[in-house]
Design an enzyme around this catalytic site. Structure first.
Site, PDB file in Angstrom:
ATOM      1  N   ARG A   6      15.209  -2.999  11.804  1.00  0.00           N
ATOM      2  CA  ARG A   6      14.448  -4.082  11.401  1.00  0.00           C
ATOM      3  C   ARG A   6      15.079  -4.912  10.061  1.00  0.00           C
ATOM      4  NH1 ARG A   6       8.412  -2.204  10.855  1.00  0.00           N
ATOM      5  NH2 ARG A   6       8.159  -4.478  10.423  1.00  0.00           N
TER       6      ARG A   6
ATOM      7  N   GLY B 288       7.823   0.145   7.832  1.00  0.00           N
ATOM      8  CA  GLY B 288       8.604  -1.001   7.364  1.00  0.00           C
ATOM      9  C   GLY B 288       7.970  -1.279   5.859  1.00  0.00           C
TER      10      GLY B 288
ATOM     11  N   ASP C 269      -0.954  -8.230  11.655  1.00  0.00           N
ATOM     12  CA  ASP C 269      -0.966  -7.110  12.507  1.00  0.00           C
ATOM     13  C   ASP C 269      -1.957  -6.943  13.856  1.00  0.00           C
ATOM     14  OD1 ASP C 269       1.197  -6.129  11.095  1.00  0.00           O
ATOM     15  OD2 ASP C 269      -0.309  -5.025   9.609  1.00  0.00           O
TER      16      ASP C 269
ATOM     17  N   ARG D  84       0.443  -0.464  17.652  1.00  0.00           N
ATOM     18  CA  ARG D  84      -0.470  -1.592  17.792  1.00  0.00           C
ATOM     19  C   ARG D  84      -0.440  -2.096  19.232  1.00  0.00           C
ATOM     20  NH1 ARG D  84      -2.276  -1.743  12.795  1.00  0.00           N
ATOM     21  NH2 ARG D  84      -1.090  -1.646  10.857  1.00  0.00           N
TER      22      ARG D  84
HETATM   23  C1  S3P Z   1       2.126  -5.065   5.190  1.00  0.00           C
HETATM   24  C2  S3P Z   1       2.543  -6.451   5.408  1.00  0.00           C
HETATM   25  C3  S3P Z   1       2.861  -6.903   6.711  1.00  0.00           C
HETATM   26  C4  S3P Z   1       2.322  -5.921   7.639  1.00  0.00           C
HETATM   27  C5  S3P Z   1       2.479  -4.681   7.554  1.00  0.00           C
HETATM   28  C6  S3P Z   1       1.814  -4.162   6.398  1.00  0.00           C
HETATM   29  C7  S3P Z   1       1.882  -4.563   4.016  1.00  0.00           C
HETATM   30  O1  S3P Z   1       4.170  -6.942   6.902  1.00  0.00           O
HETATM   31  O2  S3P Z   1       2.824  -6.555   8.965  1.00  0.00           O
HETATM   32  O3  S3P Z   1       2.083  -3.892   8.892  1.00  0.00           O
HETATM   33  O4  S3P Z   1       1.430  -3.501   3.661  1.00  0.00           O
HETATM   34  O5  S3P Z   1       2.288  -5.436   3.048  1.00  0.00           O
HETATM   35  P1  S3P Z   1       5.040  -8.328   6.429  1.00  0.00           P
HETATM   36  O6  S3P Z   1       4.743  -8.286   5.006  1.00  0.00           O
HETATM   37  O7  S3P Z   1       6.449  -8.006   6.848  1.00  0.00           O
HETATM   38  O8  S3P Z   1       4.509  -9.257   7.211  1.00  0.00           O
END
Ligand code: S3P
Length: 449
Positions: A133, A105, A326, A399
């Site tokens: 997502r 993501g 996370d 996770r």
């Molecule tokens: C991350 C932000 C978080 C986190 C992801 C890494 C990042 O997601 O859950 O594992 O590196 O900016 P969100 O920005 O969707 O909360």
């Protein structure tokens, strides 16, 4: 590949012996968020960026492949050391094929922001989980900046980003506190004429802001707004990536909840916009000390010492969830071994991670015999003395797999965890490292091809 070599699509299963304690000292792999950002900023900087401590996990390797496809040369000195030959802000090239970001993501969202300011179109896609997502959260503000982004119905990947240059400067209040969305918009802001201003409902991880400063292109902070000006130059630098607190979190939680455990986690990033797991475990009565606190480039790091004890339940609100976003799966395992009922509120974002983590944790904890109830955006867990054994479905979420793997220290019978292949997205070598500090994890290929 030999006839006996496992196919990489076969299911990976962990079987774990119950009980034990965590002892010794451990250095978990590099920070995932910082590794992605080092590649992306290195790619658009002038000169050679040297990265050490890089996380050679699948997510960051997907970003590495993507920047190569955008014309950036990267030399791999060894798995953790890279040299990125930056092409400057205006030097990326059109990719010849869709960029496949796998399970990540972070990679797809931040790259969508970067692609918005290019003079070519790029298609970004990923695995089945990534294609489910929500991407509207980046599509909407980037469209307001002038990019044109095609998506599948409901704002899902694949995304085709038709870049525009210059983008219009943005003034935007993020509907959710998200390091990914903020970072996507900050990188797009580099391609806007003038200042873009962003405001978050609460502080999310600030690695991008810190790293932009290290590359000589700092952000402004005024009355809760973050400002970035378009144009200028990012200057290549050296990035030393600390160990990932979100990987350390599994060992931290397991050691904290197991009397007799004593563990040191070395050189871990303890950025205050990320350290919720430490603060929450401490609030539960955990014995955690940060030794040798120091600065590693733009990021604070420390060696974390933890000793096991019986923890107490706590209430966790939305502003704390974002600082441990996370690490809630690991924290819920600690809650399942604590005295009393832990309640987590304002955690709806967990439903749109690599899996629906509220549901996956609810199912898994119920299997372990732990009283648990989930709501639309929260979960409550009542601690028990010992967990049952049984079979846990990780839903292909790294996770979830690791959280239940470390739960074994408080189990009465063996655990079997399904679909663990994606542990490699963030923590290659997890099972071997866990075994070194006392967890009896064996991994094997399952029957599914
Ligand atoms: C991350 C932000 C978080 C986190 C992801 C890494 C990042 O997601 O859950 O594992 O590196 O900016 P969100 O920005 O969707 O909360």
């Amino acid at each position: 590949m030999s006839a006996t070599a496992p196919s990489s699509s076969a299911e990976l299963i962990y079987t774990i012996e119950p009980g034990g304690m965590l002892k010794g000292s451990l250095r978990v792999p590099g920070d995932k968020s910082i590794s992605h950002r080092a590649l992306l900023l290195g790619a658009i900087a002038e000169g050679e960026t040297r990265i050490s401590g890089f996380l050679a996990g699948e997510d960051c390797l997907a970003t590495l492949a993507a920047i190569r496809a955008l014309g950036v040369q990267v030399e791999t000195v060894d798995a953790g050391r890279l040299k990125v030959q930056g092409r400057g802000l205006l030097g990326l090239q059109a990719p010849q094929a869709p960029l496949d970001l796998g399970n990540s993501g972070t990679a797809i969202r931040i790259l969508t922001g970067l692609m918005a300011g290019q003079t070519f179109a790029a298609t970004l896609t990923g695995d089945a989980s990534l294609q489910k997502r929500p991407m509207q959260r980046v599509i909407e503000p980037l469209t307001a900046m002038g990019a044109r982004i095609e998506s599948r119905e409901g704002g899902r990947a694949p995304l085709t980003v038709h870049g525009t240059r210059p983008l219009k400067p943005l003034r935007y209040i993020l509907p959710v506190a998200s390091g990914q969305v903020k970072s996507a918009l900050l990188l797009a802001g580099l391609y806007a004429g003038g200042y873009s201003w962003l405001k978050e409902p609460g502080p999310s991880r600030d690695h991008t802001e810190r790293m932009l400063s290290a590359f000589g292109h700092g952000c402004l902070k005024e009355n809760g707004w973050i400002g970035i000006h378009g144009g200028g130059t990012l200057l290549a630098t050296q990035v030393e990536v600390p160990a990932d607190l979100s990987s350390a979190a599994f060992f931290l939680a397991a050691a904290a909840m197991t009397p007799g455990s004593r563990l040191t986690l070395e050189n871990v990033g303890v950025n205050p916009t990320r350290d919720g797991i430490i603060q929450l475990l401490k609030r539960m009565g955990a014995e955690i000390r940060l030794e040798n606190p120091r600065q590693l480039g733009a990021e604070p790091v420390a060696d974390i010492e933890v000793e096991g004890t019986r923890l107490q339940a706590i209430d966790i609100g939305p502003e704390e969830v974002v600082l441990a976003i996370d690490d809630i799966p690991a924290l819920l395992i600690a809650a399942a071994a604590a005295r009393g009922t832990t309640r987590v509120r304002g955690a709806g974002e967990l439903r749109v991670k690599e899996s629906d983590r509220l549901q996956a944790m609810q199912e898994g904890l119920a299997t372990l015999g732990v009283p648990v109830e989930a709501t639309i955006d929260g979960i409550q867990v009542t601690g028990v003395e010992r967990f049952q054994g049984g079979e846990i479905q990780s839903h292909g979420d790294h996770r979830i797999a690791m959280a239940f793997a470390v739960a074994s220290v408080r189990a009465k019978a063996p655990l079997l965890i399904r679909d663990c292949r994606n542990v490699d997205t963030s923590f290659p070598g997890f099972a071997a490292l866990a075994a070194r500090v006392g967890l009896g994890i064996a991994s094997r290929e399952g029957g599914r091809a």
